[in-house]
Design a protein around this motif. Structure first.
Motif, mmCIF file in Angstrom:
data_model
loop_
_atom_site.group_PDB
_atom_site.id
_atom_site.type_symbol
_atom_site.label_atom_id
_atom_site.label_comp_id
_atom_site.label_asym_id
_atom_site.label_seq_id
_atom_site.Cartn_x
_atom_site.Cartn_y
_atom_site.Cartn_z
ATOM 1 N N LYS A 172 0.843 -1.227 -0.046
ATOM 2 C CA LYS A 172 0.046 0.194 -0.136
ATOM 3 C C LYS A 172 0.766 1.266 0.067
ATOM 4 N N PHE A 182 2.275 -2.013 8.178
ATOM 5 C CA PHE A 182 2.742 -3.396 7.792
ATOM 6 C C PHE A 182 3.578 -3.255 6.560
ATOM 7 N N ALA A 216 -3.804 -15.020 -5.656
ATOM 8 C CA ALA A 216 -2.715 -15.356 -4.428
ATOM 9 C C ALA A 216 -3.319 -16.151 -3.401
ATOM 10 N N ASP A 217 -4.881 -16.350 -3.475
ATOM 11 C CA ASP A 217 -5.556 -16.765 -2.521
ATOM 12 C C ASP A 217 -4.947 -16.315 -1.109
ATOM 13 N N TRP A 218 -4.843 -15.166 -0.888
ATOM 14 C CA TRP A 218 -4.086 -14.524 0.254
ATOM 15 C C TRP A 218 -4.817 -12.972 0.270
ATOM 16 N N PRO A 219 -5.572 -12.934 1.586
ATOM 17 C CA PRO A 219 -6.417 -11.773 1.933
ATOM 18 C C PRO A 219 -6.019 -10.442 2.044
ATOM 19 N N LEU A 230 4.415 -16.939 -3.940
ATOM 20 C CA LEU A 230 4.112 -16.079 -2.812
ATOM 21 C C LEU A 230 4.834 -16.396 -1.749
ATOM 22 N N VAL A 231 5.520 -15.634 -0.857
ATOM 23 C CA VAL A 231 6.200 -15.945 0.365
ATOM 24 C C VAL A 231 5.253 -15.572 1.511
ATOM 25 N N ASP A 235 4.301 -10.643 8.602
ATOM 26 C CA ASP A 235 4.422 -12.056 9.660
ATOM 27 C C ASP A 235 5.650 -13.022 9.234
ATOM 28 N N ILE A 236 5.145 -13.552 8.045
ATOM 29 C CA ILE A 236 5.949 -14.581 7.431
ATOM 30 C C ILE A 236 7.360 -14.115 7.005
ATOM 31 N N LYS A 238 8.993 -11.902 8.434
ATOM 32 C CA LYS A 238 9.790 -11.603 9.720
ATOM 33 C C LYS A 238 9.945 -13.183 10.307
#
Lengths: 264, 110
Positions: A172, A182, A216-219, A230-231, A235-236, A238
């Motif tokens: 963003k 984030f 990505a099936d990632w919200p 996609l990594v 959070d991931i 980190k």
């Protein structure tokens, strides 16, 4: 970091061409503002351009031309579909790339950017797409398509977009102006590790914003992609770093032979 | 159709229920607005799964809720990992609060 210049007149084009030193690689992007694949390609190109520092004399020059507005120029380069990329050095066309494959575009530019002009001018023009028939124009036409087809095309564009760079950050805002805590944090992590990456501001493109969530099936955003996969989010990233401090090493600007040899 | 507001307890209940979590901590980072949450989820369901898979599991379990809130952060640990961490830090670290100011997220725009 280089930016893309918009050429809006025939004179402007002629002037720009004549101002370039013979060693500069001229990257010309033909587009149509109403065509969505062109918007995607513009992002891919500005990402790429930002990786090339502005040098004196300029090693690369990046311009964007509205194919319909300046149809004379389009015709002289046989532009029959958009987006269309033409690579020129010393007034010679080195290569053209038709269509929206980010991977093809990136590799064509990187290949030619590496080579400095050969004095005997032995670079033949190559076309990386066989047929430049009007079929491709349909990609950017306004003909009504059913939702299924549109989604398919969107996913195809997204699949190219996530590969626009080995490390791609969908965030963003922009790295210099993140619009979310984030996104800001993930940019900081990438900076700390001197990672070379491309970015896409999802606030500027709602189609990609919504499409990528599904693709990505990632919200959520930010999303970090490496080598087209996609990594995950902050959070991931980190967690990966906590598990392996060298997680980003292969993509860091410090890698690739900058370390002095320490032979005994 | 009534929309239940999302709270720390509603998320905790959902996670415990849907992920068989043995320990859940959810913190509302938005100063009570119910818009940004960070969480620590301990569940045996995470065993054998890498980071991405664990988060995907959580995303799937909380699909409706996440779609409604503005920000979501999670730390997913197996019971063993959580025990180890507690032993090492002498107390649970809790949900990730990095980048927050006193547990509130900075730079959260509309």
């Amino acid at each position: 970091m280089s930016t893309i210049k918009d050429i809006t007149t025939l004179d402007g084009w002629a002037q720009h061409l004549s101002s370039l030193p013979p060693s500069t690689l001229l990257i010309v992007s033909f587009n149509a503002p109403w065509a969505a694949p062109c918007a995607q390609m513009a992002t891919v190109l500005s990402t790429l351009a930002s990786e090339y520092p502005v040098t004196e004399p300029p090693s690369t020059s990046w311009v964007s031309i509205d194919a319909e507005e300046l149809s004379d120029i389009s015709e002289s380069y046989n532009v029959t579909a958009v987006p269309f990329l033409v690579l020129i050095r010393n007034s010679q066309v080195l290569e053209t790339v038709s269509g929206s494959s980010a991977v093809k575009v990136r590799s064509a530019i990187e290949t030619h950017a590496k080579q400095s002009a050969k004095p005997d001018g032995e670079q033949p023009a190559t076309s990386t797409n066989g047929s430049t028939a009007t079929v491709d124009m349909a990609d950017a036409s306004l003909a009504p398509k059913d939702a299924e087809k549109q989604k398919e095309e969107l996913f195809k564009r997204l699949s190219d977009l996530v590969k626009a760079a080995p490390v791609m950050l969908f965030m963003k805002g922009t790295p210099s102006e993140p619009k979310c805590g984030f996104s800001r944090q993930i940019v900081a992590i990438l900076r700390e590790n001197a990672v070379k990456y491309g970015f896409f501001n999802i606030l500027a493109d709602d189609e990609v914003r919504q499409g990528l969530k599904e693709y990505a099936d990632w919200p959520t955003f930010p999303q970090l992609w490496i080598d087209g996969e996609l990594v995950g989010g902050l959070d991931i990233v980190k967690e990966e770093m906590a598990g392996d401090a060298d997680f980003f090493k292969p993509y860091s600007a410090k890698a690739n032979g900058d370390v002095p040899a320490t032979s005994s | 159709m009534a929309e239940t507001s999302i709270t720390e307890s509603s998320l905790t209940a959902a996670l415990t229920d849907r992920l068989k979590a043995t320990h859940v901590e959810v913190t509302d980072m938005s100063g009570g607005c119910g818009q940004s949450f960070t969480s620590l989820i301990v569940s045996p369901e995470f065993v054998g799964k890498n980071s991405l898979k664990r988060h995907r599991l959580v995303n799937a379990a909380l699909k409706q809720e996440i779609a409604q809130i503005h920000a979501w952060s999670a730390k997913c640990q197996t019971p063993e990992e959580w025990d180890k961490e507690r032993a090492a830090t002498g107390g649970s670290d809790g949900p990730p609060l990095d980048g927050t100011t006193g547990g509130k997220v900075d730079g959260v725009s509309q």
